[in-house]
Scaffold this active site. Structure first.
Site: not given
Ligand code: 2HA
Ligand code: ZN
Length: 303
Positions: A143, A167, A169, A197, A238
């Site tokens: 990525e 990133h 999962h 919050e 994803h």
């Protein structure tokens, strides 16, 4: 000492000294605060259950201070330039610490040099080369093009403050993508309503990218379009993609969004599958909270 002859003492001393020098050189980068913070974040994400197998990735844009401290430990011969398939001129020439493609977050802290590495982006902003780590022919995360494009957009939006892209999962968000319409509006409102919050932590809301093939230029471009507005982007089925100025803020953002997502799913299950809540935070409550915290709420999602 009386029985040790001087030559063999000298030999032992030299071995100890050589070992220590190699150790310092081998581990010096690992001891630098930005690397320690990076490794800790990988481990924190693993402990949250967000990084099965090789899932997820992390990149950090190094400061000039980081680069100067790390440079003595860079490879004598940098590796080949590799095209990224995307171009981002605004951060051309930057250095990033990146997790490795196919590497497991749970292994990063134990062995940084094999699982993460420093890459330099070229002056055209369209290729990278590895200058430290990622030993034994490893590569930066698949990525990396998405991360790089999003670093460019997030740094521009924050006048250079943004340095981290993460990133993961995250299970709650993945679950939500089965049962909530895939729009920024639908996800943001539901997440804000879950915990008081939330609206303070992500007042711009979250963007949503529909299911896309991971790792390519298309998901990089779709995400970077949303990154103009949001720090957090849902990748349907994803996980999450989040940006922030430092490791704590970015991890905290991911953690907050994911906690709200899992609360949503749990509340919906407990409510027999319905979204008709008996009690909830009204829009006025969201607006008043932001007002009191002196934060600008994204008005397109309330009222
Ligand atoms: O690093 O998470 O999206 C593996 C992935 C790709
Ligand atoms: Zn992924």
């Amino acid at each position: 000492m009386a029985n040790v002859d001087f030559d063999s003492f000298k030999e032992v001393a030299k071995d100890v000294l050589d070992g220590a020098t190699a150790g310092v050189k081998g581990f010096a980068i690992e001891r630098m605060p930005f690397v320690k913070g990076f490794c800790r974040m990988c481990d924190d994400g693993w402990l949250q259950g967000w990084h099965e197998r090789n899932g997820g990735n992390l990149t950090y844009r190094m400061t000039d201070e980081d680069i100067n401290a790390a440079r003595p430990f860079f490879d004598a011969e940098p590796r080949e330039w590799v095209s990224m398939g995307v171009t981002g001129e605004s951060l051309a020439g930057s250095y990033f610490l990146s997790t490795g493609s196919g590497k497991y977050m749970r292994n990063v802290a134990d062995d940084p040099a094999h699982n993460i590495g420093i890459v330099e982006v070229n002056e055209a902003g369209d290729a990278y080369r590895i200058v430290w780590g990622l030993l034994d022919a490893a590569k930066p995360t698949s990525e990396f093009p998405s991360h790089y494009m999003n670093h460019c957009v997030a740094a521009e939006r924050t006048n250079g403050a943004n340095r981290v892209i993460y990133h993961a999962h995250t299970p709650g968000i993945i679950e939500m993508s089965f049962i909530v319409p895939l729009t920024d509006h639908d996800f943001t409102r539901r997440l804000w309503q879950m915990m008081t919050e939330c609206v303070v932590v992500f007042p711009a809301g979250v963007g949503v990218v529909p299911w896309m093939v991971p790792g390519g230029a298309a998901i990089a471009e779709a995400s970077s379009e949303l990154m103009k507005t949001y720090d957090t982007i849902v990748w349907a089925h994803h996980g999450l993609f989040a940006a922030g100025p430092d490791f704590d803020t970015t991890f905290g953002l991911m953690h907050t969004v994911e906690k709200a997502a899992s609360l949503y799913v749990a509340a919906r299950v407990a409510n027999g599958g319905s979204e008709d809540w008996l009690n909830k935070i009204e829009d006025k409550g969201l607006i008043d909270t932001c007002h009191d915290f002196n934060i600008a709420i994204n008005e397109s999602f309330v009222g």
